[in-house]
Design a protein around this motif. Structure first.
Motif, mmCIF file in Angstrom:
data_model
loop_
_atom_site.group_PDB
_atom_site.id
_atom_site.type_symbol
_atom_site.label_atom_id
_atom_site.label_comp_id
_atom_site.label_asym_id
_atom_site.label_seq_id
_atom_site.Cartn_x
_atom_site.Cartn_y
_atom_site.Cartn_z
ATOM 1 N N ASP A 13 0.865 -1.184 0.000
ATOM 2 C CA ASP A 13 0.000 0.000 0.000
ATOM 3 C C ASP A 13 0.897 1.227 0.000
ATOM 4 O O ASP A 13 1.917 1.259 0.692
ATOM 5 C CB ASP A 13 -0.912 0.000 1.224
ATOM 6 C CG ASP A 13 -2.070 0.987 1.088
ATOM 7 O OD1 ASP A 13 -1.800 2.197 0.979
ATOM 8 O OD2 ASP A 13 -3.229 0.532 1.094
ATOM 9 N N ASP A 45 -3.244 -3.289 -2.032
ATOM 10 C CA ASP A 45 -4.039 -2.112 -2.367
ATOM 11 C C ASP A 45 -4.192 -2.003 -3.880
ATOM 12 O O ASP A 45 -3.274 -2.333 -4.639
ATOM 13 C CB ASP A 45 -3.352 -0.861 -1.809
ATOM 14 C CG ASP A 45 -4.185 0.389 -2.020
ATOM 15 O OD1 ASP A 45 -5.422 0.293 -1.944
ATOM 16 O OD2 ASP A 45 -3.598 1.460 -2.259
ATOM 17 N N THR A 62 -9.363 -1.450 -1.405
ATOM 18 C CA THR A 62 -9.697 -0.404 -2.363
ATOM 19 C C THR A 62 -10.604 0.635 -1.725
ATOM 20 O O THR A 62 -11.344 0.345 -0.782
ATOM 21 C CB THR A 62 -10.386 -0.988 -3.612
ATOM 22 O OG1 THR A 62 -10.701 0.074 -4.514
ATOM 23 C CG2 THR A 62 -11.660 -1.714 -3.241
ATOM 24 N N LYS A 69 -12.049 0.446 1.781
ATOM 25 C CA LYS A 69 -11.645 1.494 2.728
ATOM 26 C C LYS A 69 -12.814 2.476 2.921
ATOM 27 O O LYS A 69 -13.534 2.756 1.959
ATOM 28 C CB LYS A 69 -10.438 2.256 2.186
ATOM 29 C CG LYS A 69 -9.196 1.414 1.982
ATOM 30 C CD LYS A 69 -8.083 2.283 1.373
ATOM 31 C CE LYS A 69 -6.831 1.492 1.106
ATOM 32 N NZ LYS A 69 -5.781 2.324 0.462
#
Length: 234
Positions: A10, A56, A84, A106
């Motif tokens: 990420d 991510d 995501t 997220k």
């Protein structure tokens, strides 16, 4: 039991640290990557140790979809959770079609993510119990397939059974009688030379890794896939 090792990819440093802290507190080891290319490099280098990947979607260098596709070309088994900021159903479908195991949008609860990680690790351990892995060898007991460095080895059914028996008893000196009874069963009336013939054929198919099968003079054979350079290949 080996502590699980997770790769987190990420580009947000704070998120990497947050997830890392929760995983570490749960007794799970962590590797981190700040972009897609780094994630692939780390996975290729550490693939034998990595048990799961948190990936991510939106990252520099290579996005999560590209990384997912690249990893699935070399590993169909490592569990992957996609992260995501998008919540569209089409994105979830894309992830699953490309081989993702789970999908988290997220913002999310770190404790829920850890629970999902632990669930996937349990599933993965169940699957791995149906596989034997030692040194450069990997055996799928369900599909009856053996690999060297992820390359398929063409084995006869008896060669496959012999290799499984060797790996299951790695490090143990096995007499020809032991091998014959275990692999050919007690009602087999063939000659003990059958064992030597099949070991010779199996060694030929293992190529440079034929050194994994050690001759124990006066007894029979022993499989040793680790520290095999000193093995007598006679």
């Amino acid at each position: 039991m080996k502590k699980p090792l997770i790769l987190i990819a990420d580009d947000e440093m704070r998120l990497r640290k947050l997830v890392s802290d929760f995983l570490l507190n749960s007794g799970i080891g962590v590797l981190t990557a700040e972009d897609g290319k780094m994630a692939i490099d780390i996975f290729i280098e550490q693939r034998q140790k990595i048990d799961l990947i948190i990936l991510d979607v939106m990252m520099p260098q290579m996005d999560g979809w590209e990384v997912l596709k690249a990893i699935r070309k070399v590993s169909s088994s490592v569990p992957i959770i996609m992260l995501t900021a998008k919540s569209e159903e089409s994105d979830e479908l894309t992830g699953f079609k490309l081989g993702a195991n789970d999908y988290v949008t997220k913002p999310f609860s770190p404790s829920v993510l850890v629970a999902r990680v632990e669930n996937l690790l349990k599933q993965s351990r169940k699957i791995s119990s149906e596989r034997l892995v030692s040194g450069n060898l990997s055996i799928d007991l369900i599909e009856h397939i053996a690999y060297i460095d992820n390359c398929l080895i063409e084995l006869t059914p008896k060669e496959f059974d012999l290799l499984v028996f060797f790996i299951q008893n790695e490090g143990i000196a096995l007499s020809r009688d032991n091998i014959l009874n275990a692999v050919w069963n007690h009602d087999y009336f063939g000659d003990l030379r059958t064992v030597d013939t099949h070991v010779k054929q199996l060694r030929a198919k293992l190529g440079i890794f034929s050194r994994y099968i050690q001759t124990v003079r006066g007894i029979g054979y022993r499989m040793r896939c680790k520290d095999a350079d000193d093995i007598d290949k006679s």
